[in-house]
Design a protein around this motif. Structure first.
Motif, PDB file in Angstrom:
ATOM      1  N   LYS A   1       7.119  -1.049  -5.432  1.00  0.00           N
ATOM      2  CA  LYS A   1       7.560   0.081  -6.266  1.00  0.00           C
ATOM      3  C   LYS A   1       8.884  -0.230  -6.940  1.00  0.00           C
ATOM      4  N   TRP A   2       9.780  -0.863  -6.187  1.00  0.00           N
ATOM      5  CA  TRP A   2      11.106  -1.193  -6.730  1.00  0.00           C
ATOM      6  C   TRP A   2      10.972  -2.136  -7.921  1.00  0.00           C
ATOM      7  N   LEU A   3      10.094  -3.134  -7.790  1.00  0.00           N
ATOM      8  CA  LEU A   3       9.882  -4.069  -8.899  1.00  0.00           C
ATOM      9  C   LEU A   3       9.240  -3.369 -10.095  1.00  0.00           C
ATOM     10  N   ALA A   4       8.262  -2.528  -9.822  1.00  0.00           N
ATOM     11  CA  ALA A   4       7.566  -1.822 -10.904  1.00  0.00           C
ATOM     12  C   ALA A   4       8.520  -0.920 -11.677  1.00  0.00           C
ATOM     13  N   ARG A   5       9.407  -0.251 -10.974  1.00  0.00           N
ATOM     14  CA  ARG A   5      10.338   0.678 -11.620  1.00  0.00           C
ATOM     15  C   ARG A   5      11.447  -0.045 -12.374  1.00  0.00           C
ATOM     16  N   ARG A   6      11.566  -1.340 -12.156  1.00  0.00           N
ATOM     17  CA  ARG A   6      12.490  -2.145 -12.957  1.00  0.00           C
ATOM     18  C   ARG A   6      11.800  -2.715 -14.196  1.00  0.00           C
ATOM     19  N   GLY A   7      10.543  -2.309 -14.397  1.00  0.00           N
ATOM     20  CA  GLY A   7       9.842  -2.681 -15.616  1.00  0.00           C
ATOM     21  C   GLY A   7       8.885  -3.844 -15.500  1.00  0.00           C
ATOM     22  N   HIS A   8       8.708  -4.384 -14.305  1.00  0.00           N
ATOM     23  CA  HIS A   8       7.790  -5.512 -14.147  1.00  0.00           C
ATOM     24  C   HIS A   8       6.345  -5.037 -14.241  1.00  0.00           C
ATOM     25  N   GLN A   9       5.542  -5.786 -14.998  1.00  0.00           N
ATOM     26  CA  GLN A   9       4.156  -5.398 -15.253  1.00  0.00           C
ATOM     27  C   GLN A   9       3.147  -6.259 -14.506  1.00  0.00           C
ATOM     28  N   ARG A  10       3.506  -7.497 -14.212  1.00  0.00           N
ATOM     29  CA  ARG A  10       2.592  -8.434 -13.546  1.00  0.00           C
ATOM     30  C   ARG A  10       3.270  -8.934 -12.270  1.00  0.00           C
ATOM     31  N   ILE A  11       3.052  -8.197 -11.214  1.00  0.00           N
ATOM     32  CA  ILE A  11       3.697  -8.503  -9.932  1.00  0.00           C
ATOM     33  C   ILE A  11       2.713  -9.266  -9.054  1.00  0.00           C
ATOM     34  N   ALA A  12       3.057 -10.502  -8.726  1.00  0.00           N
ATOM     35  CA  ALA A  12       2.201 -11.336  -7.884  1.00  0.00           C
ATOM     36  C   ALA A  12       2.539 -11.112  -6.410  1.00  0.00           C
ATOM     37  N   LEU A  13       1.594 -11.466  -5.550  1.00  0.00           N
ATOM     38  CA  LEU A  13       1.794 -11.388  -4.102  1.00  0.00           C
ATOM     39  C   LEU A  13       1.499 -12.742  -3.482  1.00  0.00           C
ATOM     40  N   LEU A  14       2.513 -13.365  -2.889  1.00  0.00           N
ATOM     41  CA  LEU A  14       2.317 -14.570  -2.087  1.00  0.00           C
ATOM     42  C   LEU A  14       2.204 -14.107  -0.647  1.00  0.00           C
ATOM     43  N   ASN A  15       0.979 -13.933  -0.203  1.00  0.00           N
ATOM     44  CA  ASN A  15       0.723 -13.321   1.099  1.00  0.00           C
ATOM     45  C   ASN A  15       0.396 -14.378   2.147  1.00  0.00           C
ATOM     46  N   GLY A  16       0.414 -13.964   3.414  1.00  0.00           N
ATOM     47  CA  GLY A  16       0.108 -14.866   4.510  1.00  0.00           C
ATOM     48  C   GLY A  16      -1.389 -15.003   4.729  1.00  0.00           C
ATOM     49  N   PRO A  17      -1.788 -15.743   5.774  1.00  0.00           N
ATOM     50  CA  PRO A  17      -3.215 -15.979   6.046  1.00  0.00           C
ATOM     51  C   PRO A  17      -3.941 -14.719   6.502  1.00  0.00           C
ATOM     52  N   TYR A  18      -5.245 -14.719   6.336  1.00  0.00           N
ATOM     53  CA  TYR A  18      -6.082 -13.583   6.725  1.00  0.00           C
ATOM     54  C   TYR A  18      -5.993 -13.290   8.220  1.00  0.00           C
ATOM     55  N   THR A  19      -5.706 -14.291   9.011  1.00  0.00           N
ATOM     56  CA  THR A  19      -5.706 -14.117  10.457  1.00  0.00           C
ATOM     57  C   THR A  19      -4.608 -13.177  10.952  1.00  0.00           C
ATOM     58  N   LEU A  20      -3.546 -13.018  10.169  1.00  0.00           N
ATOM     59  CA  LEU A  20      -2.435 -12.167  10.590  1.00  0.00           C
ATOM     60  C   LEU A  20      -2.644 -10.733  10.112  1.00  0.00           C
ATOM     61  N   VAL A  21      -2.572  -9.797  11.041  1.00  0.00           N
ATOM     62  CA  VAL A  21      -2.668  -8.376  10.691  1.00  0.00           C
ATOM     63  C   VAL A  21      -1.571  -8.006   9.707  1.00  0.00           C
ATOM     64  N   ALA A  22      -0.398  -8.609   9.875  1.00  0.00           N
ATOM     65  CA  ALA A  22       0.736  -8.314   8.987  1.00  0.00           C
ATOM     66  C   ALA A  22       0.428  -8.668   7.541  1.00  0.00           C
ATOM     67  N   SER A  23      -0.422  -9.653   7.308  1.00  0.00           N
ATOM     68  CA  SER A  23      -0.802 -10.008   5.935  1.00  0.00           C
ATOM     69  C   SER A  23      -1.585  -8.872   5.287  1.00  0.00           C
ATOM     70  N   GLU A  24      -2.497  -8.276   6.058  1.00  0.00           N
ATOM     71  CA  GLU A  24      -3.267  -7.158   5.529  1.00  0.00           C
ATOM     72  C   GLU A  24      -2.383  -5.941   5.291  1.00  0.00           C
ATOM     73  N   GLU A  25      -1.382  -5.765   6.134  1.00  0.00           N
ATOM     74  CA  GLU A  25      -0.447  -4.647   5.948  1.00  0.00           C
ATOM     75  C   GLU A  25       0.359  -4.834   4.670  1.00  0.00           C
ATOM     76  N   ARG A  26       0.794  -6.049   4.403  1.00  0.00           N
ATOM     77  CA  ARG A  26       1.502  -6.326   3.149  1.00  0.00           C
ATOM     78  C   ARG A  26       0.597  -6.043   1.954  1.00  0.00           C
ATOM     79  N   TYR A  27      -0.641  -6.493   2.073  1.00  0.00           N
ATOM     80  CA  TYR A  27      -1.603  -6.318   0.980  1.00  0.00           C
ATOM     81  C   TYR A  27      -1.825  -4.838   0.676  1.00  0.00           C
ATOM     82  N   ARG A  28      -2.020  -4.014   1.713  1.00  0.00           N
ATOM     83  CA  ARG A  28      -2.267  -2.589   1.501  1.00  0.00           C
ATOM     84  C   ARG A  28      -1.073  -1.909   0.833  1.00  0.00           C
ATOM     85  N   GLY A  29       0.120  -2.224   1.289  1.00  0.00           N
ATOM     86  CA  GLY A  29       1.304  -1.618   0.690  1.00  0.00           C
ATOM     87  C   GLY A  29       1.475  -2.009  -0.764  1.00  0.00           C
TER      88      GLY A  29
END
Length: 342
Positions: free
Chosen positions: A174-202
């Motif tokens: 949200k912070w990035l979007a409100r600064r005007g960014h339109q194409r926000i990429a996500l460098l996420n962790g492996p599927y095996t980590l629950v924390a990766s899915e939590e990052r993805y959902r947020g």
């Protein structure tokens, strides 16, 4: 080596029983002041040290808790250790520290060793390779108190201490979007980590709320090695929809990805902005650190995980009364003067 002074030797010199010496050293009220003073005086003279091991064995304990985590070299886990050791030292408990190096087979073997050595309890943050829980369940089935922290597997009934990663990713995006960014990429962790899915959902929730498109090409999974981070960041930079901002799994990933951008002639946090997780102290020494980082409170995680474990060991929390603590993340903004997107 010098012979270790024992209670029996003190008792023999004072012509009293070993049990009398033991009680005197513990200032038992049934022991006379004269005998108590004599015992303490001789113990000091002989430089006697009480055996913590013997005392613990009398209580059916070892006085040791096992701590298993992916990598000590990561500052996040070093801070978790600090929190654990602070409380363990206060309670005269020894921490046996093990690294899984993110390998499932190593984690499995470590838990087997800890169980066979009858540690009083276990603190565990799972390896990125861990996809099964049976080795953890075996520890629980042996009725060894166990607390999971930070990296917590799904569908396992155990005490847990974590930070709200989904909320952290949501607020960062949200912070990035409100600064005007339109194409926000996500460098996420492996599927095996629950924390990766939590990052993805947020991340996804924030994009949808801000009316930004969800582009699969902007979402990359990495195995948390520098080599894979470099590869995936290069893919992002050479795609038709090059991002103008990146949310990284943690600060280490962000720093590796930022170097790729520099190698491509881009100005970090101008041509492409970075936000990450972990809030590493070393960022304060960098000329161009990530604009913001999600503080996950590792010291608190360690302290509270140790507190729950010791309370279970000492009978203050019933084993079946499962505790789940979720700490609130904090988005730490470092550079509010950085140019906005667009």
């Amino acid at each position: 080596m010098k012979d270790v002074i024992t209670i029996k030797q003190i008792a023999r010199q004072l012509n009293v029983s070993p049990s009398t010496v033991s009680r005197a050293l513990q200032n038992h009220p049934r022991i006379s002041a004269h005998t108590r003073d004599a015992v303490h005086a001789l113990a000091d003279q002989l430089k006697y040290l009480p055996s913590t091991t013997a005392r613990n064995l009398q209580r059916g304990r070892t006085g040791v808790i096992g701590m298993v985590l992916p990598e000590i070299r990561e500052n996040f886990f070093s801070e978790v250790i600090n929190g654990v050791e602070e409380l363990a030292f206060e309670h005269h408990v020894t921490v046996a520290l093990y690294q899984s190096h993110d390998r499932f087979d190593r984690e499995k073997q470590i838990l087997k060793v800890l169980a066979s050595n009858r540690v009083d309890g276990v603190l565990l943050s799972v390896a990125k390779e861990t996809q099964q829980n049976h080795h953890i369940q075996e520890v629980l089935d042996r009725q060894i108190p166990l607390v999971l922290f930070d990296r917590i597997p799904a569908n396992l009934a155990a005490h847990q201490v974590e930070c709200n990663i989904e909320k952290g990713a949501y607020e960062a995006t949200k912070w990035l979007a409100r600064r005007g960014h339109q194409r926000i990429a996500l460098l996420n962790g492996p599927y095996t980590l629950v924390a990766s899915e939590e990052r993805y959902r947020g991340y996804i929730t924030a994009l949808v709320e801000e009316g930004l498109p969800v582009e699969n090409a902007l979402i990359k999974r990495i195995d948390l090695t520098a080599q894979d981070t470099v590869l995936k960041m290069q893919q992002l930079l050479t795609s038709n929809t090059r991002p103008d901002a990146v949310l990284a799994f943690n600060d280490y990933v962000a720093l590796d990805a930022m170097q790729v951008c520099r190698n491509h002639g881009l100005v970090v946090n101008q041509d492409i902005s970075f936000v990450s997780f972990a809030n590493l102290p070393l960022n304060t020494y960098l000329e161009h650190p990530p604009l913001a980082s999600v503080e996950q409170h590792p010291y608190k995680i360690g302290f509270m995980a140790a507190e729950i474990l010791l309370n279970v060991i000492n009978g203050k929390i019933a084993p079946e009364n499962l505790q789940k603590v979720t700490l609130e993340p904090e988005l730490v903004v470092r550079d509010t003067d950085a140019p906005e997107a667009g």
